[in-house]
Design a protein around this motif. Sequence first.
Motif, short mmCIF file in Angstrom:
data_model
loop_
_atom_site.label_atom_id
_atom_site.label_comp_id
_atom_site.label_asym_id
_atom_site.label_seq_id
_atom_site.Cartn_x
_atom_site.Cartn_y
_atom_site.Cartn_z
N THR A 82 16.50 34.63 -20.43
CA THR A 82 17.63 35.03 -21.28
C THR A 82 17.25 34.95 -22.75
O THR A 82 17.81 35.66 -23.58
CB THR A 82 18.83 34.10 -21.03
OG1 THR A 82 18.93 33.85 -19.64
CG2 THR A 82 20.11 34.72 -21.51
N GLY A 83 16.31 34.05 -23.06
CA GLY A 83 15.90 33.91 -24.46
C GLY A 83 16.71 32.88 -25.21
O GLY A 83 17.16 33.11 -26.32
N LEU A 99 18.56 44.87 -32.78
CA LEU A 99 19.98 44.83 -32.40
C LEU A 99 20.16 45.18 -30.94
O LEU A 99 20.86 44.48 -30.19
CB LEU A 99 20.79 45.79 -33.28
CG LEU A 99 21.22 45.25 -34.63
CD1 LEU A 99 21.90 46.33 -35.44
CD2 LEU A 99 22.16 44.06 -34.44
N VAL A 159 18.88 42.22 -28.82
CA VAL A 159 19.70 41.02 -28.66
C VAL A 159 20.98 41.33 -27.90
O VAL A 159 21.45 40.52 -27.10
CB VAL A 159 20.03 40.33 -30.01
CG1 VAL A 159 18.76 39.85 -30.68
CG2 VAL A 159 20.82 41.24 -30.91
N LEU A 160 21.53 42.52 -28.12
CA LEU A 160 22.78 42.82 -27.40
C LEU A 160 22.52 42.99 -25.91
O LEU A 160 23.32 42.54 -25.08
CB LEU A 160 23.44 44.07 -28.00
CG LEU A 160 23.99 43.82 -29.40
CD1 LEU A 160 24.57 45.08 -30.00
CD2 LEU A 160 25.08 42.74 -29.36
N SER A 204 20.26 41.45 -24.42
CA SER A 204 20.01 40.09 -23.94
C SER A 204 21.31 39.42 -23.51
O SER A 204 21.33 38.62 -22.58
CB SER A 204 19.35 39.23 -25.02
OG SER A 204 18.10 39.74 -25.35
N VAL A 205 22.38 39.76 -24.22
CA VAL A 205 23.67 39.19 -23.83
C VAL A 205 24.06 39.70 -22.45
O VAL A 205 24.53 38.95 -21.59
CB VAL A 205 24.76 39.56 -24.86
CG1 VAL A 205 26.10 39.03 -24.41
CG2 VAL A 205 24.41 39.00 -26.21
N ALA A 232 22.20 37.85 -19.94
CA ALA A 232 22.68 36.48 -19.70
C ALA A 232 23.63 36.47 -18.52
O ALA A 232 23.62 35.54 -17.72
CB ALA A 232 23.38 35.96 -20.95
N TYR A 233 24.41 37.53 -18.38
CA TYR A 233 25.38 37.56 -17.30
C TYR A 233 24.71 37.49 -15.93
O TYR A 233 25.07 36.69 -15.09
CB TYR A 233 26.26 38.80 -17.40
CG TYR A 233 27.27 38.86 -16.28
CD1 TYR A 233 28.38 38.02 -16.29
CD2 TYR A 233 27.11 39.72 -15.21
CE1 TYR A 233 29.30 38.04 -15.26
CE2 TYR A 233 28.03 39.74 -14.17
CZ TYR A 233 29.12 38.91 -14.21
OH TYR A 233 30.02 38.92 -13.18
#
Lengths: 514, 483
Positions: B384-385, B412, B415-416, B418-419, B422-423
């Motif tokens: 996930t970082g 951008l 990182v987005l 990456s969110v 995360a899920y």
Amino acid sequence: MIPPLAHLLSLLILLPVAGAVVIALTRREAVLQQKLVGLATSLATFVLSTRLVSLFSDTAAIQFQERHAWIPAWGISYHVGVDGLSLWLVILTTFLTPLCLLGSWSSIETRVREFVVFMLLLEAGMIGVFVALDLFLFYVFWEAMLIPMYFLIGIWGHERRIYAAVKFFLYTFAGSVLMLVAFLVLYKAAGIRSFDIPALVAAPVDPALQTWLFLACAIAFAIKVPMWPFHTWLPDAHVEAPTAGSVILAGVLLKMGGYGFLRLAIPLFPDAAVRLAPLVGVLAVIGIVYGALVSLVQPDLKKLVAYSSVSHLGFVMLGIAALTTTGVTGAVYQMLNHGISTGALFFLVGMLYDRRHTRLISEFGGLRAAMPWYFAVFLLISLSSIAVPGTNGFVGEFLILIGAWSFSPTLVVVASLGVILAAAYVLWMVKRVFYGELTNPKNQGLPDLSPREATVLLPLVVLAIVMGIASPIFTRRIEPAADALVRQVREATRPAPASVAERAGAAPAPGDGR
Amino acid sequence: MNAVLDLRPIVPAAIVAVTGVVVLLAQAFTPKGGRAPSSLLSLVGLGGAFASVWLLGSGSAEGAVLAGALAADGLALFLQGLVLGVAIVTVLLSAGYLRANGLERGEYYALLLFSVVGMMGLVSSLELVSMFVALEIMSVALYGMAGLDRARPESQESALKYFVTGAFASAFFLYGVALVYGVTGSTSLERVTRALGVTGPDAFPLAVLGAAFLLVGFGFKIASVPFHMWAPDVYEGAPTTVTAFMSAGVKAAAFGALLRVFDYGLAGLASHWQPLVAALAIVTMALGNLAALAQRNLKRLLAYSSIAHAGYLMSALVAAPALAGEAILFYLVAYAAVNLGAFGVIAALSKDSREPATLADLAGLAERRPALSAALSVFLVSLTGIPVTAGFVGKFYLFNAAVASGWVVLALVGVLTSVVSAYYYLRIVVAMYMEEPVGEDRWAKVSPSAVLALALSAGVTLLFGIWPAPMLTLARLASRSLF
């Protein structure tokens, strides 16, 4: 035992981590030992942290600094220190953690080892956020702290815990990654090849760029605060979290948002901060009124307290947006108050839940007769929460409203409405829960506060009163730093100094060469 | 050229190749019913090769050999070390896995070693034809490994799919080489650079086309969108240790070659290929992560995650070579440790051709296997970082490279997405920690060598997350050979 002063802050971070490692290595069955070691560690951390207060000099300077190269190639260092803005927040963290461990002594029964480990790691992470003076280090603590909180909600929470945990994580993570990009852009634009916060504050970037960077950071912090309209994760997380999780969440985690504005967003991007302050102020006041109105109609005690946080934190943000010494001091003070009052309220709601396994206001009524001591504490904390004079809440809200008057009288007037609404929803809730006839048979003979519960609540009650009548003890340490921040912003935004424009124009050039 | 032929730079690869032959022979000379010490032999050979890489790195053997085809420069040595490390961990994981699943065959290790030889050649080639040969050595051995589990149709499907798409990719690659050769008159990267530098890029539409073909060829190997279709099927079907090896090793080797070809050989065409790579990076990050959301199968999920990570890596490729090289090298190390670990956990649990395939299979794992769950969580957090893992430092580095070179948009998107990631990573953690176990524990007891492998991976992940400076310095020094 006098630890070497130069490493006091590092010790505060390392001690809980060390405790967590020791506990992680114990056998699963050694539950009592795990609880005891956890409590002892957090108490030792608290005792250690009080030395910060006794050795703190009441100036705006950053104290107890420590700095070691970490990733020299990128200008990243392990740089920590405290000033008046962060001092009390560190203490708040070390103060609430042992209370949380004690408060969950019997309500957490499964996987105790993991619980204590996560609580201690969370403590270390929170202290780290408040003392970090390097953007990279700040981000590391800011993010790393998400993980223990995520587990606390997801493992020991209530029915919809997984949904709440994931929502909490994704919301905050989404906010923080934008902040990360802002840090990277700032690093390039400032051109000093450093992530050191004081160094970057001294090298402001082009005002047009500042707006974007401020917005990116502000979203991350606004989600954490949470400001309306970024607050929707909060009620879920609060309601589903176990008591200790809610207390830490309300008591400390939410403060990181406000603290982030004060430590990073405003000093790093002063032009943008001043330009966008009206926006922040309006959102803050919307939050105050909205949070209060929603609290009015909550049937669930914990949800009511959760939404009241949105309202209270709105005051904090109003004080920050005002950018006056009084406003900022009030904001920091109100963050502490909220940690004490709302922390105590979550404890109280949790204790009731432990007895009845429900939090619905309609299930209660007339509890005053069954639990007189519980009632006394609840009433006192409620009064402090609605800022009755003589309690801590009054000082904070008063300072904020005074401080914000020069910023915008209109907003102050509307915010005052929030004070009235707060009295309404809290007192109405107290009336429905405690007064009247004890009609519900399930509430007959509910035990009053146990000695352990009283031990948890006593320090909070004492503080709520002490902070109400002897506020200068606290504010005189906050004020110099708040004043320095306000002054720095004023100086940075003073119109038309040619040198600033020149510096801003020249700054990005060295970065382009890379 | 020296009077004495200096063969030192190819010693590491030679050691591995000879070990491969020895493993095969040992298998042939083992009496029926006996077991050849294949894994031990492989470990010895790989360890020896690693030591020789280390010695070369601390010595001064820099020059190119074999008529300028191969070199032992910083980039080559760094990635050879990485590939060898990946292979060592794979061997440690494989011993228990092959035994528990009845796949113990000597040719597995031989193929693994030959594939490593290919990877080592790929990262040290200074010349396009030898690069192609190395690519084929690596790939052909992997096709065989993917199909190792002959009893399972999925494994056969995996091998065939990998082979067909791999052959397709090779064709593109070769066509690209031919076009570059046609324009510049050489396949040596040094001469290509010089030829492209003299006249300026506008005179070479064919060279740009060649670069595009090379990019397609590499795109297949690193599984970037839109050349990723094979990855989920192949990752799912192949024996899990092979998947682990493929995902970590191939990516490292292919990115090494990609760096060398594009940031060095075709640097003169940068203004042409950079927008292309940036676009591919964006769609790869976006599609990889979004598709992963819909996966129920763990290995497919990790396959899509690996596609997404190719996108993150590509977003640094467009940065200035100095930044791109070090960021990508560091990330490859972090990524290799994490992916070996994540697939390694699945492999370590599998028994009798059954492995934890879905999230439900992992439900409540933390109750029964606390250490293993903690390790997998570390790997997922790193993917996930999130600090304090190597994955965070790596992503920070990649996106910093992109931002510093003016590609804020790539950071951008990175990182987005990456969110989003995360899920789906969190869902695995949710299953392990927040759901109740179903039925009884039917997974394998983790073998001691697998414990060592997973501990190594987790240790590296945390160590480089907390104290990355030494590895960053190494990556910086290594990337100097690019410019």
